[in-house]
Design a protein around this motif. Structure first.
Motif, mmCIF file in Angstrom:
data_model
loop_
_atom_site.group_PDB
_atom_site.id
_atom_site.type_symbol
_atom_site.label_atom_id
_atom_site.label_comp_id
_atom_site.label_asym_id
_atom_site.label_seq_id
_atom_site.Cartn_x
_atom_site.Cartn_y
_atom_site.Cartn_z
ATOM 1 N N LEU A 15 0.847 -1.198 0.013
ATOM 2 C CA LEU A 15 0.057 -0.051 -0.019
ATOM 3 C C LEU A 15 0.902 1.312 -0.076
ATOM 4 N N THR A 16 1.990 1.248 0.717
ATOM 5 C CA THR A 16 3.007 2.401 0.974
ATOM 6 C C THR A 16 3.431 2.573 -0.558
ATOM 7 N N GLN A 17 3.927 1.546 -1.142
ATOM 8 C CA GLN A 17 4.653 1.631 -2.705
ATOM 9 C C GLN A 17 3.604 2.276 -3.621
ATOM 10 N N TYR A 18 2.335 2.074 -3.486
ATOM 11 C CA TYR A 18 1.347 2.646 -4.406
ATOM 12 C C TYR A 18 0.594 3.786 -4.108
ATOM 13 N N LEU A 19 0.562 4.044 -2.781
ATOM 14 C CA LEU A 19 -0.248 5.168 -2.408
ATOM 15 C C LEU A 19 0.591 6.327 -1.853
ATOM 16 N N GLY A 20 1.813 6.144 -1.571
ATOM 17 C CA GLY A 20 2.719 7.212 -0.845
ATOM 18 C C GLY A 20 2.458 7.552 0.450
ATOM 19 N N ASN A 21 2.564 8.735 0.639
ATOM 20 C CA ASN A 21 2.237 9.283 1.826
ATOM 21 C C ASN A 21 1.042 10.215 2.354
ATOM 22 N N ASP A 22 0.221 9.965 1.247
ATOM 23 C CA ASP A 22 -1.018 10.867 1.391
ATOM 24 C C ASP A 22 -1.892 10.256 2.109
ATOM 25 N N LEU A 23 -2.058 10.281 3.459
ATOM 26 C CA LEU A 23 -2.733 9.731 4.632
ATOM 27 C C LEU A 23 -4.171 9.690 4.106
ATOM 28 N N SER A 24 -4.849 10.846 3.544
ATOM 29 C CA SER A 24 -6.409 10.692 3.234
ATOM 30 C C SER A 24 -6.543 9.773 2.190
ATOM 31 N N LYS A 25 -5.646 9.488 1.250
ATOM 32 C CA LYS A 25 -5.689 8.677 0.254
ATOM 33 C C LYS A 25 -5.706 7.196 0.630
ATOM 34 N N ILE A 26 -4.774 6.960 1.601
ATOM 35 C CA ILE A 26 -4.711 5.778 2.096
ATOM 36 C C ILE A 26 -5.699 5.298 2.806
ATOM 37 N N ASN A 27 -6.316 6.174 3.894
ATOM 38 C CA ASN A 27 -7.608 5.929 4.678
ATOM 39 C C ASN A 27 -8.528 5.470 3.744
ATOM 40 N N ASN A 28 -8.710 6.121 2.628
ATOM 41 C CA ASN A 28 -10.125 5.900 1.827
ATOM 42 C C ASN A 28 -9.771 4.364 1.542
ATOM 43 N N GLU A 29 -8.636 4.073 0.943
ATOM 44 C CA GLU A 29 -8.413 2.897 0.543
ATOM 45 C C GLU A 29 -8.544 1.738 1.554
ATOM 46 N N LEU A 30 -8.068 1.872 2.701
ATOM 47 C CA LEU A 30 -8.313 1.185 4.021
ATOM 48 C C LEU A 30 -9.711 0.894 4.162
ATOM 49 N N SER A 31 -10.394 2.150 3.937
ATOM 50 C CA SER A 31 -11.867 2.013 4.260
ATOM 51 C C SER A 31 -12.700 0.851 3.409
ATOM 52 N N LYS A 32 -12.109 0.977 2.245
ATOM 53 C CA LYS A 32 -12.796 0.029 0.944
ATOM 54 C C LYS A 32 -12.656 -1.472 1.468
ATOM 55 N N LEU A 33 -11.137 -1.670 2.023
ATOM 56 C CA LEU A 33 -10.667 -3.130 2.183
ATOM 57 C C LEU A 33 -11.378 -3.526 3.569
ATOM 58 N N VAL A 34 -11.670 -2.781 4.306
ATOM 59 C CA VAL A 34 -12.244 -3.444 5.887
ATOM 60 C C VAL A 34 -13.844 -3.746 5.692
ATOM 61 N N LEU A 35 -14.362 -3.238 4.426
ATOM 62 C CA LEU A 35 -15.659 -3.499 4.334
ATOM 63 C C LEU A 35 -15.999 -5.079 4.021
ATOM 64 N N HIS A 36 -14.887 -5.693 3.615
ATOM 65 C CA HIS A 36 -14.762 -6.934 3.060
ATOM 66 C C HIS A 36 -14.262 -7.975 4.215
ATOM 67 N N LEU A 37 -14.122 -7.251 5.571
ATOM 68 C CA LEU A 37 -13.584 -8.046 6.413
ATOM 69 C C LEU A 37 -14.596 -8.221 7.754
ATOM 70 N N LYS A 38 -14.520 -9.278 8.512
ATOM 71 C CA LYS A 38 -15.172 -9.322 9.687
ATOM 72 C C LYS A 38 -14.129 -8.843 10.904
#
Length: 332
Positions: A165-188
């Protein structure tokens, strides 16, 4: 004051008359202002006692006028100024800072830049209000930040996934947080984010990514390296040549740093390289495969192909061909 301290105070209903939130990293500025917006007043109280203004549409006089109004049917009035960096002569707010209304909570979001603390206005901000300076994280700090954020949400993430995730999203925390939000939707709750989950839900291949290219080059796996760059060439939008170059430069720079370490134990090496100890073995292997003389050649190649990608000494060779040439020179 730190982010956690501000949130703790708000949770304890200890409010300050003025919060001046500034800095290059907008993520925490938004989180604090949103938290105040959502948690200080009840929904009924907000109707008459909470207002949001935007810097480009307002001025200092209007901000002061709103801040000086008394609450109606509530103990507090919340005034939030977004994009405050757009306000002209914002230093004129100093007159309000000298005598703020105790029943008003004024939140000023001065994003992407900061006030000079050496000047009069900056000095007074430090003395007369809660001044929060949100600094950009360095890229080597991002994997641990990701792990902490994921843990706070009740999930976990392995080291490899955090680095992908770091390699592809860099250090933009808002962008990283948005992608993390997408991922956890599919997890318990309690489940782990893995490279496979990232591939399925964000589209970053678990097998063909910059992290895997670094690893393949590090162990001199010619077949794997060529498979990855072929995938990159077929998906140029997701794998722009310039970002691949930057990533390879960082990787081989760390290989060189590792070679120059006197103390190569895992903990010391991880600290010097700015990586998780889990990844030290990757640089240890690459260090054996690329002696110092070869590393200097690689840096020459990287500079040469960076210039070629910009059209210098190159009039017709496409990026995908440049990547093939560069990979060949690195491996041989």
């Amino acid at each position: 004051m730190k982010y956690q301290d501000i949130i703790q105070q708000i949770n304890n209903k200890v409010y300050q008359p003025v919060y001046f939130l500034m800095g290059e990293e907008s993520y925490y500025t938004d989180k604090i202002s949103d938290y105040i917006s959502e948690n200080v007043l009840t929904q009924e109280e907000k109707e008459f006692n909470q207002i949001t203004l935007y810097g480009k549409d307002t001025d200092v006089a209007t901000v002061i006028s709103e801040a000086k109004q008394f609450p109606f049917g509530s103990a507090y009035r919340v005034v939030i100024i977004k994009e405050a960096q757009e306000i002209k002569k914002i230093e004129d707010l100093e007159i309000y800072l000298d005598n703020p209304l105790p029943s008003t909570i004024l939140v000023i979001c001065y994003k992407y830049k900061k006030i000079d603390k050496r000047k009069s206005f900056g000095k007074n901000l430090s003395k007369k209000c809660i001044l929060f300076d949100s600094k950009k994280l360095y890229e080597n700090q991002i994997p641990s930040w990701i792990k902490t954020e994921v843990k706070e949400q009740g999930f976990s993430i392995d080291d490899k996934s955090a680095n992908i995730l770091t390699q592809y999203l860099g250090n933009d925390l808002s962008k990283i947080n948005n992608e993390l939000s997408k991922l956890v939707l599919h997890l318990k709750k309690g489940e782990q984010i893995t490279p496979k989950i990232i591939e399925d839900n964000i589209g970053i291949s678990k097998d063909f990514n910059v992290f895997e290219l670094q690893n393949a080059l590090g162990i001199k796996d010619v077949l794997k390296s060529n498979q990855i760059i072929k995938y990159f060439s077929e998906n140029p939008k997701n794998h722009p040549f310039v970002l691949t170059l930057s990533s390879l430069f960082t990787f081989f720079q760390k290989v060189m740093i590792y070679q120059n370490l006197k103390d190569k134990n895992s903990k010391n090496a991880a600290s010097a390289l700015g990586v998780n100890p889990y990844f030290v073995s990757q640089f240890q292997t690459a260090s054996r495969n690329y002696p110092m003389k070869k590393l200097f050649k690689i840096f020459t190649y990287l500079k040469e192909y960076d210039l070629k990608s910009k059209g210098i000494n190159n009039t017709s060779t496409a990026d995908k061909e440049l990547l093939k040439e560069l990979t060949f020179k690195i491996l041989h």
